[in-house]
Design a protein around this motif. Sequence first.
Motif, mmCIF file in Angstrom:
data_model
loop_
_atom_site.group_PDB
_atom_site.id
_atom_site.type_symbol
_atom_site.label_atom_id
_atom_site.label_comp_id
_atom_site.label_asym_id
_atom_site.label_seq_id
_atom_site.Cartn_x
_atom_site.Cartn_y
_atom_site.Cartn_z
ATOM 1 N N SER A 43 58.020 41.925 46.786
ATOM 2 C CA SER A 43 56.852 42.544 47.404
ATOM 3 C C SER A 43 57.023 42.442 48.925
ATOM 4 N N HIS A 44 56.780 43.546 49.624
ATOM 5 C CA HIS A 44 57.031 43.567 51.070
ATOM 6 C C HIS A 44 55.767 43.846 51.878
ATOM 7 N N ARG A 77 41.548 37.716 29.001
ATOM 8 C CA ARG A 77 40.936 39.013 29.330
ATOM 9 C C ARG A 77 39.421 38.949 29.117
ATOM 10 N N TYR A 123 61.732 52.391 37.394
ATOM 11 C CA TYR A 123 60.522 52.210 38.194
ATOM 12 C C TYR A 123 60.353 50.731 38.554
ATOM 13 N N CYS A 133 55.969 50.094 50.982
ATOM 14 C CA CYS A 133 56.358 48.900 50.224
ATOM 15 C C CYS A 133 57.883 48.784 50.135
ATOM 16 N N ASP A 134 58.568 49.892 49.851
ATOM 17 C CA ASP A 134 59.991 49.809 49.488
ATOM 18 C C ASP A 134 60.898 50.763 50.257
ATOM 19 N N SER A 232 40.781 48.456 33.986
ATOM 20 C CA SER A 232 39.755 47.945 33.082
ATOM 21 C C SER A 232 38.553 48.883 33.119
ATOM 22 N N ASP A 266 42.378 46.998 44.855
ATOM 23 C CA ASP A 266 42.777 48.366 44.479
ATOM 24 C C ASP A 266 41.665 49.122 43.758
ATOM 25 N N ILE A 276 48.349 42.934 51.046
ATOM 26 C CA ILE A 276 47.579 42.351 52.153
ATOM 27 C C ILE A 276 46.172 42.962 52.235
HETATM 28 C C1 LIG Z 1 55.946 49.322 41.797
HETATM 29 C C2 LIG Z 1 54.976 48.784 42.804
HETATM 30 C C3 LIG Z 1 55.441 48.108 43.904
HETATM 31 C C4 LIG Z 1 54.560 47.621 44.861
HETATM 32 N N1 LIG Z 1 55.072 46.980 45.937
HETATM 33 C C5 LIG Z 1 54.246 46.519 46.878
HETATM 34 C C6 LIG Z 1 54.782 45.892 48.050
HETATM 35 O O1 LIG Z 1 55.999 45.759 48.195
HETATM 36 N N2 LIG Z 1 53.901 45.466 48.990
HETATM 37 C C7 LIG Z 1 52.549 45.621 48.855
HETATM 38 O O2 LIG Z 1 51.816 45.200 49.754
HETATM 39 N N3 LIG Z 1 52.012 46.210 47.751
HETATM 40 C C8 LIG Z 1 52.829 46.667 46.769
HETATM 41 N N4 LIG Z 1 52.306 47.297 45.676
HETATM 42 C C9 LIG Z 1 50.830 47.461 45.573
HETATM 43 C C10 LIG Z 1 50.184 46.151 45.088
HETATM 44 O O3 LIG Z 1 50.795 45.730 43.896
HETATM 45 C C11 LIG Z 1 48.680 46.340 44.862
HETATM 46 O O4 LIG Z 1 48.081 46.940 45.991
HETATM 47 C C12 LIG Z 1 48.006 44.986 44.591
HETATM 48 O O5 LIG Z 1 48.614 44.322 43.509
HETATM 49 C C13 LIG Z 1 46.520 45.178 44.303
HETATM 50 O O6 LIG Z 1 45.931 43.928 44.069
HETATM 51 P P1 LIG Z 1 44.622 43.768 43.177
HETATM 52 O O7 LIG Z 1 44.304 42.316 43.223
HETATM 53 O O8 LIG Z 1 43.594 44.731 43.572
HETATM 54 O O9 LIG Z 1 45.078 44.209 41.691
HETATM 55 P P2 LIG Z 1 46.268 43.692 40.766
HETATM 56 O O10 LIG Z 1 47.342 43.034 41.558
HETATM 57 O O11 LIG Z 1 46.670 44.839 39.919
HETATM 58 O O12 LIG Z 1 45.596 42.556 39.875
HETATM 59 C C14 LIG Z 1 44.605 42.859 38.929
HETATM 60 C C15 LIG Z 1 44.583 41.738 37.908
HETATM 61 O O13 LIG Z 1 43.422 41.877 37.082
HETATM 62 C C16 LIG Z 1 43.767 41.594 35.744
HETATM 63 N N5 LIG Z 1 42.767 42.209 34.863
HETATM 64 C C17 LIG Z 1 42.499 43.532 34.680
HETATM 65 N N6 LIG Z 1 41.496 43.678 33.786
HETATM 66 C C18 LIG Z 1 41.131 42.420 33.405
HETATM 67 C C19 LIG Z 1 40.163 41.911 32.497
HETATM 68 N N7 LIG Z 1 39.338 42.719 31.823
HETATM 69 N N8 LIG Z 1 40.053 40.578 32.335
HETATM 70 C C20 LIG Z 1 40.868 39.722 33.014
HETATM 71 N N9 LIG Z 1 41.827 40.155 33.894
HETATM 72 C C21 LIG Z 1 41.944 41.496 34.081
HETATM 73 C C22 LIG Z 1 45.160 42.215 35.618
HETATM 74 O O14 LIG Z 1 45.821 41.728 34.468
HETATM 75 C C23 LIG Z 1 45.793 41.778 36.950
HETATM 76 O O15 LIG Z 1 46.362 40.494 36.843
HETATM 77 C C24 LIG Z 1 53.155 47.793 44.694
HETATM 78 C C25 LIG Z 1 52.672 48.469 43.572
HETATM 79 C C26 LIG Z 1 53.561 48.964 42.635
HETATM 80 C C27 LIG Z 1 53.023 49.700 41.447
#
Ligand SMILES: Cc1cc2nc3c(=O)[nH]c(=O)nc-3n(C[C@H](O)[C@H](O)[C@H](O)COP(=O)(O)OP(=O)(O)OC[C@H]3O[C@@H](n4cnc5c(N)ncnc54)[C@H](O)[C@@H]3O)c2cc1C
Length: 298
Positions: A43-44, A77, A123, A133-134, A232, A266, A276
Amino acid sequence: MLDCVIIGGGPSGLNGSLVLARANKNIILFDEDKPRNAVTHESHGFITRDGIKPSEFKRIAKEELMKYPNCKIVNERVMHIKKEKQSFTIYIKTGKVYKSRKVILSTGLIDVLPSIHGMSDFYGTSLFSCPFCDGWELKDLPLVLIAENAGAFHKVKLLYNWSKDLVVCTNGKRVFSQEQRDLLAKKKIKLIEDEIMVLQGEKGQLKTIRFKNGTQIERKGGFVTAGLKQASSLAMTMGCKQHKNGGIETDSFGRTNIEGVYASGDISLSAPSQVINAASEGSIVAMGVIHDLVREDF
Ligand SMILES: Cc1cc2nc3c(=O)[nH]c(=O)nc-3n(C[C@H](O)[C@H](O)[C@H](O)COP(=O)(O)OP(=O)(O)OC[C@H]3O[C@@H](n4cnc5c(N)ncnc54)[C@H](O)[C@@H]3O)c2cc1C
């Protein structure tokens, strides 16, 4: 009665939990542990954590949270949330039930990839969705952009910043106007509108894109425009309003239209999808919850 439950242990829920824990709040973080970036190895773009493995980021975060006795992590979950008069009942997969005054939804998004044979083999290793990111890792390489929708032209302009050796594949769709085609030709960006048969390569490294008409091209990596959907349905089943783009509507402290329910990361689609930004939103929304709790209690 808990002060707050945080649902989703990605960067947003983790950082929100840290801020709530440090404010003496009695909290539980529920996490099914299926993060959006699980497919990628690095992750970058998060200073002090550039290049970190997503699972390692999460391990460090959870270790830090465990220092706070008022914060518990439950790796399950959440299936359903029921709004009562002044609180919420939270039902988890094991059948256990919890009560909380506030709920933060940090459940994230899921990428919906074009349905192309071989896509999932690459992917997250040599095919990505976000150049911020990449892009650096694929800088100046012969790249492909697989884009089937109207946002394709914007993505072409963005990717051109990282590599000028670009082939755009629309997988049989016609998404570019004549003006856009002329601009692509001027920049020597090849446009292929034939249907893709399969993506081929080895150990996550993309090499060949084969088309249904029998032709093929060689590429060293690339990007794909993915659709996004909520990971979700909890927010929707509780009646949280959504923007046209599918994100959950909130005020600047993450409050949704349902009193006591907040959304961060997100899920709200309010900032570019970055670790971040999600962590930052988690922190801001946790502060929103704390402000509301102290106002109610003082
Ligand atoms: C291929 C890829 C590469 C990426 N690379 C980068 C990068 O290099 N740098 C960067 O800054 N960003 C990167 N991103 C984006 C980054 O991953 C997201 O912006 C970030 O993870 C969002 O964080 P979040 O906490 O909102 O959600 P998430 O990280 O998606 O976490 C959500 C969590 O909620 C849990 N959850 C969902 N529903 C439930 C439920 N009902 N009960 C309990 N738990 C639940 C999920 O299992 C998960 O663990 C990348 C994304 C992708 C797809």
